[in-house]
Enzyme design. Structure first.
Site, PDB file in Angstrom:
ATOM      1  N   GLY A 178       3.307  -3.543 -59.690  1.00  0.00           N
ATOM      2  CA  GLY A 178       2.885  -3.823 -61.057  1.00  0.00           C
ATOM      3  C   GLY A 178       1.690  -4.752 -61.209  1.00  0.00           C
ATOM      4  O   GLY A 178       1.507  -5.356 -62.265  1.00  0.00           O
ATOM      5  N   SER A 179       0.847  -4.855 -60.173  1.00  0.00           N
ATOM      6  CA  SER A 179      -0.318  -5.739 -60.334  1.00  0.00           C
ATOM      7  C   SER A 179      -1.279  -5.170 -61.383  1.00  0.00           C
ATOM      8  O   SER A 179      -1.882  -5.923 -62.147  1.00  0.00           O
ATOM      9  CB  SER A 179      -1.028  -5.973 -58.999  1.00  0.00           C
ATOM     10  OG  SER A 179      -1.722  -4.817 -58.590  1.00  0.00           O
ATOM     11  N   ASN A 180      -1.405  -3.842 -61.428  1.00  0.00           N
ATOM     12  CA  ASN A 180      -2.242  -3.243 -62.483  1.00  0.00           C
ATOM     13  C   ASN A 180      -1.604  -3.443 -63.858  1.00  0.00           C
ATOM     14  O   ASN A 180      -2.303  -3.659 -64.845  1.00  0.00           O
ATOM     15  CB  ASN A 180      -2.473  -1.750 -62.217  1.00  0.00           C
ATOM     16  CG  ASN A 180      -3.627  -1.512 -61.267  1.00  0.00           C
ATOM     17  OD1 ASN A 180      -4.779  -1.738 -61.612  1.00  0.00           O
ATOM     18  ND2 ASN A 180      -3.311  -1.103 -60.046  1.00  0.00           N
ATOM     19  N   MET A 228       4.693   6.667 -59.476  1.00  0.00           N
ATOM     20  CA  MET A 228       4.728   7.600 -58.351  1.00  0.00           C
ATOM     21  C   MET A 228       5.519   8.873 -58.641  1.00  0.00           C
ATOM     22  O   MET A 228       6.170   9.419 -57.752  1.00  0.00           O
ATOM     23  CB  MET A 228       5.266   6.884 -57.113  1.00  0.00           C
ATOM     24  CG  MET A 228       4.362   5.767 -56.653  1.00  0.00           C
ATOM     25  SD  MET A 228       2.639   6.321 -56.518  1.00  0.00           S
ATOM     26  CE  MET A 228       1.934   5.065 -55.497  1.00  0.00           C
ATOM     27  N   ASN A 245      -4.752   7.618 -65.645  1.00  0.00           N
ATOM     28  CA  ASN A 245      -4.159   7.143 -64.390  1.00  0.00           C
ATOM     29  C   ASN A 245      -5.222   6.431 -63.566  1.00  0.00           C
ATOM     30  O   ASN A 245      -6.404   6.735 -63.676  1.00  0.00           O
ATOM     31  CB  ASN A 245      -3.637   8.357 -63.601  1.00  0.00           C
ATOM     32  CG  ASN A 245      -3.017   7.956 -62.279  1.00  0.00           C
ATOM     33  OD1 ASN A 245      -2.272   6.966 -62.187  1.00  0.00           O
ATOM     34  ND2 ASN A 245      -3.311   8.704 -61.222  1.00  0.00           N
ATOM     35  N   HIS A 304      -6.227   5.759 -59.599  1.00  0.00           N
ATOM     36  CA  HIS A 304      -5.922   6.276 -58.265  1.00  0.00           C
ATOM     37  C   HIS A 304      -6.806   5.555 -57.242  1.00  0.00           C
ATOM     38  O   HIS A 304      -8.005   5.391 -57.470  1.00  0.00           O
ATOM     39  CB  HIS A 304      -6.179   7.788 -58.229  1.00  0.00           C
ATOM     40  CG  HIS A 304      -5.802   8.411 -56.924  1.00  0.00           C
ATOM     41  ND1 HIS A 304      -4.491   8.655 -56.582  1.00  0.00           N
ATOM     42  CD2 HIS A 304      -6.552   8.807 -55.869  1.00  0.00           C
ATOM     43  CE1 HIS A 304      -4.453   9.188 -55.364  1.00  0.00           C
ATOM     44  NE2 HIS A 304      -5.695   9.288 -54.907  1.00  0.00           N
ATOM     45  N   ASP A 322      -3.835  14.352 -59.723  1.00  0.00           N
ATOM     46  CA  ASP A 322      -5.065  13.577 -59.494  1.00  0.00           C
ATOM     47  C   ASP A 322      -6.344  14.400 -59.707  1.00  0.00           C
ATOM     48  O   ASP A 322      -7.320  14.243 -58.965  1.00  0.00           O
ATOM     49  CB  ASP A 322      -5.058  12.990 -58.065  1.00  0.00           C
ATOM     50  CG  ASP A 322      -3.884  12.045 -57.843  1.00  0.00           C
ATOM     51  OD1 ASP A 322      -3.448  11.407 -58.813  1.00  0.00           O
ATOM     52  OD2 ASP A 322      -3.407  11.950 -56.703  1.00  0.00           O
TER      53      ASP A 322
HETATM   54  C1  GAR Z   1      -2.421   1.063 -56.943  1.00  0.00           C
HETATM   55  O1  GAR Z   1      -3.264   0.975 -55.838  1.00  0.00           O
HETATM   56  C2  GAR Z   1      -2.632   2.380 -57.658  1.00  0.00           C
HETATM   57  O2  GAR Z   1      -3.963   2.809 -57.674  1.00  0.00           O
HETATM   58  C3  GAR Z   1      -1.788   3.298 -56.825  1.00  0.00           C
HETATM   59  O3  GAR Z   1      -0.633   2.561 -56.542  1.00  0.00           O
HETATM   60  C4  GAR Z   1      -0.962   1.167 -56.504  1.00  0.00           C
HETATM   61  C5  GAR Z   1      -0.031   0.439 -57.436  1.00  0.00           C
HETATM   62  O4  GAR Z   1      -0.213  -0.940 -57.339  1.00  0.00           O
HETATM   63  N1  GAR Z   1      -1.499   4.507 -57.516  1.00  0.00           N
HETATM   64  C6  GAR Z   1      -1.385   5.686 -56.923  1.00  0.00           C
HETATM   65  O5  GAR Z   1      -1.485   5.840 -55.727  1.00  0.00           O
HETATM   66  C7  GAR Z   1      -1.111   6.837 -57.865  1.00  0.00           C
HETATM   67  N2  GAR Z   1      -1.454   8.062 -57.277  1.00  0.00           N
HETATM   68  P1  GAR Z   1       0.377  -1.901 -58.469  1.00  0.00           P
HETATM   69  O6  GAR Z   1       1.849  -1.504 -58.655  1.00  0.00           O
HETATM   70  O7  GAR Z   1       0.245  -3.274 -57.888  1.00  0.00           O
HETATM   71  O8  GAR Z   1      -0.424  -1.703 -59.721  1.00  0.00           O
END
Ligand code: GAR
Length: 192
Positions: free
Chosen positions: A20-22, A95, A112, A114, A150
């Site tokens: 969940g950093s994003n 995911m 999204n 990616h 994607d």
């Molecule tokens: C991020 O790097 C995001 O781009 C990726 O998962 C990570 C989640 O990090 N997403 C994918 O690969 C989707 N296809 P986060 O939970 O710290 O935000």
């Protein structure tokens, strides 16, 4: 995307599955004046997703959905997002692949992030593949979500250099830092 009218922010849901950093970054962004979105709902496909702590920290309505049965999960999510008057959805480390039916309901309103330079490296383990292939560049992409994984229209992309000393940890860290800049920038681009 419709332009913003007045000061009302667009009610947004963020879908997560992990750290969940994003999500945290988007919540912080949503609170600044120039942000076109407010985050009113967080949906997790994982029971113990670490990112759920930000929902609690920032007192944002949140719900976990079990995707064992995708049809039921999506039906219940749709009911909830409609009840909460959600108009925009950000996938942030979510995911799960959403079905055609779900995407149709929010056509053009799901985005999204990616961790690759799409159309290169769709799917999982992007950084691993970049390192294995000795690519000189990688990066991240914000795109619209369509029924093909994607593959939707690209909104913004950031390219970074991969050095010969980069490994999985360093590349993940470098790209994640860029994701945190790119996602808000892409949202500003969508609504402005
Ligand atoms: C991020 O790097 C995001 O781009 C990726 O998962 C990570 C989640 O990090 N997403 C994918 O690969 C989707 N296809 P986060 O939970 O710290 O935000």
């Amino acid at each position: 995307m419709e332009k913003l009218t007045g000061l009302k922010k667009v009610k947004t849901a963020v879908f997560i599955s992990g750290t969940g950093s994003n999500l945290k970054n988007l919540i912080k962004f949503s609170k600044i004046k120039k942000s076109p979105i407010s985050i009113d709902l967080i949906i997790s496909s994982v029971n113990k997703a670490k990112g759920l702590k930000y929902a609690h920290q920032f007192s944002i309505k949140n719900k976990i959905f079990n995707f064992q049965n995708i049809k039921i999960a999506e039906k219940n999510i749709l009911t909830l997002v409609k009840k909460e008057k959600i108009k925009f959805i950000c996938l942030a480390g979510f995911m799960r692949v959403l079905s055609k039916n779900f995407i149709k309901e929010f056509n053009g309103k799901i985005v999204n992030i990616h961790p690759s330079l799409l159309p290169k490296y769709k799917g999982l383990n992007t950084h691993k593949r970049v390192i294995k292939n000795k690519d000189k560049f990688s990066g991240c992409t914000v795109h619209y979500v369509t029924t093909k994984l994607d593959s939707g229209k690209i909104i913004m992309q950031k390219r970074i250099k991969v050095t010969t000393t980069d490994n999985l940890t360093s590349l993940t860290k470098k790209i994640l830092a860029q994701e945190h800049k790119l996602y808000p920038a892409a949202i500003l681009k969508i609504f402005n």
